[in-house]
Motif scaffolding. Structure first.
Motif, PDB file in Angstrom:
ATOM      1  N   GLU A  57       2.212  -8.171  -6.645  1.00  0.00           N
ATOM      2  CA  GLU A  57       2.954  -8.217  -5.382  1.00  0.00           C
ATOM      3  C   GLU A  57       2.191  -7.474  -4.283  1.00  0.00           C
ATOM      4  O   GLU A  57       2.139  -7.920  -3.140  1.00  0.00           O
ATOM      5  N   GLU A  58       1.601  -6.323  -4.653  1.00  0.00           N
ATOM      6  CA  GLU A  58       0.865  -5.544  -3.664  1.00  0.00           C
ATOM      7  C   GLU A  58      -0.371  -6.311  -3.195  1.00  0.00           C
ATOM      8  O   GLU A  58      -0.662  -6.379  -1.994  1.00  0.00           O
ATOM      9  N   TYR A  59      -1.109  -6.900  -4.141  1.00  0.00           N
ATOM     10  CA  TYR A  59      -2.277  -7.701  -3.761  1.00  0.00           C
ATOM     11  C   TYR A  59      -1.859  -8.805  -2.791  1.00  0.00           C
ATOM     12  O   TYR A  59      -2.489  -9.018  -1.756  1.00  0.00           O
ATOM     13  N   ALA A  60      -0.783  -9.520  -3.137  1.00  0.00           N
ATOM     14  CA  ALA A  60      -0.355 -10.664  -2.324  1.00  0.00           C
ATOM     15  C   ALA A  60       0.078 -10.202  -0.934  1.00  0.00           C
ATOM     16  O   ALA A  60      -0.299 -10.800   0.084  1.00  0.00           O
ATOM     17  N   GLU A  61       0.851  -9.117  -0.878  1.00  0.00           N
ATOM     18  CA  GLU A  61       1.349  -8.634   0.413  1.00  0.00           C
ATOM     19  C   GLU A  61       0.185  -8.208   1.327  1.00  0.00           C
ATOM     20  O   GLU A  61       0.139  -8.567   2.505  1.00  0.00           O
ATOM     21  N   CYS A  62      -0.765  -7.465   0.755  1.00  0.00           N
ATOM     22  CA  CYS A  62      -1.889  -6.973   1.563  1.00  0.00           C
ATOM     23  C   CYS A  62      -2.789  -8.127   2.005  1.00  0.00           C
ATOM     24  O   CYS A  62      -3.246  -8.168   3.151  1.00  0.00           O
ATOM     25  N   CYS A  63      -3.060  -9.054   1.093  1.00  0.00           N
ATOM     26  CA  CYS A  63      -3.934 -10.173   1.447  1.00  0.00           C
ATOM     27  C   CYS A  63      -3.278 -11.065   2.499  1.00  0.00           C
ATOM     28  O   CYS A  63      -3.961 -11.587   3.385  1.00  0.00           O
ATOM     29  N   ALA A  64      -1.953 -11.225   2.415  1.00  0.00           N
ATOM     30  CA  ALA A  64      -1.254 -12.033   3.413  1.00  0.00           C
ATOM     31  C   ALA A  64      -1.406 -11.389   4.791  1.00  0.00           C
ATOM     32  O   ALA A  64      -1.668 -12.074   5.788  1.00  0.00           O
ATOM     33  N   LYS A  65      -1.260 -10.058   4.854  1.00  0.00           N
ATOM     34  CA  LYS A  65      -1.404  -9.362   6.134  1.00  0.00           C
ATOM     35  C   LYS A  65      -2.838  -9.458   6.653  1.00  0.00           C
ATOM     36  O   LYS A  65      -3.065  -9.642   7.847  1.00  0.00           O
ATOM     37  N   ALA A  66      -3.796  -9.341   5.742  1.00  0.00           N
ATOM     38  CA  ALA A  66      -5.199  -9.450   6.154  1.00  0.00           C
ATOM     39  C   ALA A  66      -5.485 -10.860   6.656  1.00  0.00           C
ATOM     40  O   ALA A  66      -6.198 -11.058   7.641  1.00  0.00           O
ATOM     41  N   SER A  67      -4.923 -11.850   5.975  1.00  0.00           N
ATOM     42  CA  SER A  67      -5.141 -13.248   6.348  1.00  0.00           C
ATOM     43  C   SER A  67      -4.561 -13.542   7.726  1.00  0.00           C
ATOM     44  O   SER A  67      -5.104 -14.334   8.494  1.00  0.00           O
ATOM     45  N   ASP A  68      -3.454 -12.875   8.054  1.00  0.00           N
ATOM     46  CA  ASP A  68      -2.805 -13.078   9.360  1.00  0.00           C
ATOM     47  C   ASP A  68      -3.493 -12.310  10.481  1.00  0.00           C
ATOM     48  O   ASP A  68      -3.158 -12.500  11.655  1.00  0.00           O
ATOM     49  N   CYS A  69      -4.426 -11.422  10.127  1.00  0.00           N
ATOM     50  CA  CYS A  69      -5.094 -10.597  11.141  1.00  0.00           C
ATOM     51  C   CYS A  69      -6.211 -11.416  11.793  1.00  0.00           C
ATOM     52  O   CYS A  69      -7.141 -11.854  11.117  1.00  0.00           O
TER      53      CYS A  69
END
Lengths: 245, 303
Positions: free
Chosen positions: B108-120
């Motif tokens: 969940e942490e990997y997915a949440e962080c990568c989603a935020k990075a992807s949106d940056c």
């Protein structure tokens, strides 16, 4: 931060296992005691950090203790050899933090960064008391250099072979210097005792194993009351009240 | 001869293949007064987790012949600071490929962080670290088993619109099996390798040098092993590889690319020499001339 090639002018022992290294340098970046350089040595992967002890026109002086293979190799280099040095590193002591009289407390090879600070404080018309502690007379460095700047210099040795017998804290208790701010550099346990004992504000100069020395590898980060700080970039000088001993 | 150093990585144009590796270059801006960052093909940022972390106590650094060990333990300000402050600050002085390096302790942490990075908007590519040897849960445990590595890959690919590279650990028996599992799970590319788990002892204190006891070993000593792993994986997989591990010279860059790397990360060398990357880039054209290489990307995987 700049990378420079400096020629060794002198590299000589000045006390037990302690050497004085003089480099031909026009390092204009140096402004305050506590700032340091990172020295590359052939055959050693990481650079070694050394605080700057003196900077005058055309040269800088580093004083170092031979504590391992890297510093032993450094002590073997002769005048004329070239050293790969990173300069402009660290944030040094703030002489303006002292209003009129300062106490400088140095232990062993922690004394060198206090010398340029002493010079700066004296130049600003401030009264400076100095207490320097060493294990024994054979390890004493910079006594005459400090005495040339201020008459109020007290020496202490743990074995009593020179000056007052005991630690710097014993010497401070004995001579009772008056000051409104203090600056200290030396072994961590010494600086902690000094900070516990002295009730005024003060600054400590920390030492830590470093990677880059310039704030981008997180190799020397510590926790402080201000949050995570890099010893190499945010320090090595920190305010007494920010240190989490 | 005009040398063409550019490479194409998952559709991204890089002016050259040289990229400072995560953890050895801060968030980039720390080095902006040292040289023109725009010379770099890309910059991989400090490994980032969901929450801010202090990491391990000091000493975090130890030396070894031809290398060093670190046990920083993922000190970072957290993903929100990365996307809100760090990446935009770097973009102000850098026009190349910005790579977020993401670590985690759960899927969940990997997915949440990568989603935020992807949106940056400032981040071009995401490197997922399943190989940090210096944290005691998560980290490397996700990268030492093909099923776990594939699970992380699937979790982050489901939420990312940007290319995802999985950064692999060399501390495994069969790195090809893990690489294939990531490729099958949808990874766009692979970075290999992270550091080797190592140790030093202070013989006077009779204690480990590192407060964490063990740490990740990097530097020129690991280059031949890293190169071998890049070569094995590049031949077994069809997704691009970023080669990493002990790269210190232009020659090392050429070797990594001949072994199959499309881009090359420079790690520990940045710590001993902040100008390592620009010096490699200075040396590359001359070496290309000597080897009759016109376009650097022509040598990828030729061995």
């Amino acid at each position: 931060m700049e990378r420079q090639l400096y020629t060794i002018l002198r590299n000589e022992p000045v006390a037990a296992r302690t050497w004085r290294l003089e480099l031909a340098s026009d390092d204009p970046s140096f402004v305050a005691g506590g700032e340091f350089v990172q020295v590359a040595l052939d055959g050693f992967y990481l650079r070694r950090p050394f605080s700057i002890c003196e900077r005058s026109k055309g040269r800088i002086v580093l004083i170092y203790k031979v504590v391992g293979e890297g510093t032993a190799a450094l002590s073997g280099l002769r005048p004329g050899a070239r050293l790969d040095v990173l300069t402009g590193l660290g944030r040094g002591f703030d002489p303006d933090a002292c209003s009129s009289s300062a106490l400088l407390v140095g232990g062993g090879v922690g004394a060198p960064p206090l010398l340029p600070l002493c010079r700066e404080l004296v130049a600003r018309g401030k009264r400076v008391s100095v207490v320097l502690g060493f294990n024994s007379a054979s390890e004493i460095i910079l006594e005459s250099e400090f005495r040339a700047l201020t008459p109020d210099v007290t020496m202490a040795t743990v074995d009593g072979s020179a000056g007052l017998k005991g630690f710097v804290t014993d010497a401070i208790s004995a001579v009772k210097p008056t000051f409104d701010y203090f600056y200290t550099c030396g072994p961590l346990v010494m600086m902690r005792r000094v900070c516990d004992m002295l009730k005024t504000g003060g600054e400590v100069c920390l030492e830590e194993r470093m990677g880059c020395g310039a704030g981008y590898c997180a190799g020397c980060s510590i926790q402080t009351r201000q949050g995570v700080r890099r010893v190499c970039k945010d320090g090595p000088v920190f305010k007494k009240e920010d240190i989490l001993w | 001869m005009v040398n063409d150093l550019s490479v194409t990585l998952c559709g991204l144009h890089l002016r050259n293949p040289v990229i400072p590796a995560s953890g050895t270059f801060g968030f980039g801006v720390e080095l902006s007064d040292c040289f023109d960052l725009n010379r770099l093909g890309g910059i991989s940022l400090k490994g980032t987790t969901r929450e801010a972390r202090y990491g391990n106590p000091t000493p975090r650094i130890a030396e070894a012949p031809a290398g060093m060990l670190n046990a920083v333990g993922l000190e970072n300000p957290g993903i929100d600071v990365l996307v809100r402050e760090k990446a935009p600050a770097l973009r102000k002085c850098y026009g190349g490929c910005i790579i977020a390096n993401i670590s985690g302790f759960s899927l969940e942490e990997y997915a949440e962080c990568c989603a935020k990075a992807s949106d940056c908007p400032e981040i071009d590519l995401i490197e997922v670290n399943v190989s940090c040897p210096n944290v005691h849960a998560g980290g490397m445990t996700f990268g030492t088993d093909p099923h776990s590595a594939a699970a992380v890959t699937r979790a982050v690919k489901a939420v990312c619109r940007k290319p995802v590279f999985i950064k692999l650990s060399p501390n495994v028996t069969d790195i090809v099996a893990i690489a294939r599992a990531c490729e099958d799970a949808g990874a766009d590319g692979l970075t290999l390798v992270n550091t080797f788990l190592g140790m030093r002892i202070d013989i006077r204190r009779r204690q480990p040098v590192l407060a964490n006891k063990t740490g990740g070993f990097s530097g020129p000593a690991i280059f031949p092993i890293a190169l071998r792993m890049v070569w094995q994986v590049a031949h077994a997989c069809s997704i691009p590889v970023m080669g990493c591990g002990g790269v210190a010279t232009a020659r090392d860059v050429v070797e990594m690319m001949m072994a199959g790397a499309t881009a090359v990360e420079v790690g520990a060398e940045n710590l001993r020499n902040p100008l390592a990357c620009p010096e490699i880039l200075d040396a590359l054209p001359e070496l290309m001339d000597e080897l009759n290489i016109n376009r650097l990307q022509d040598i990828i995987g030729t061995v």
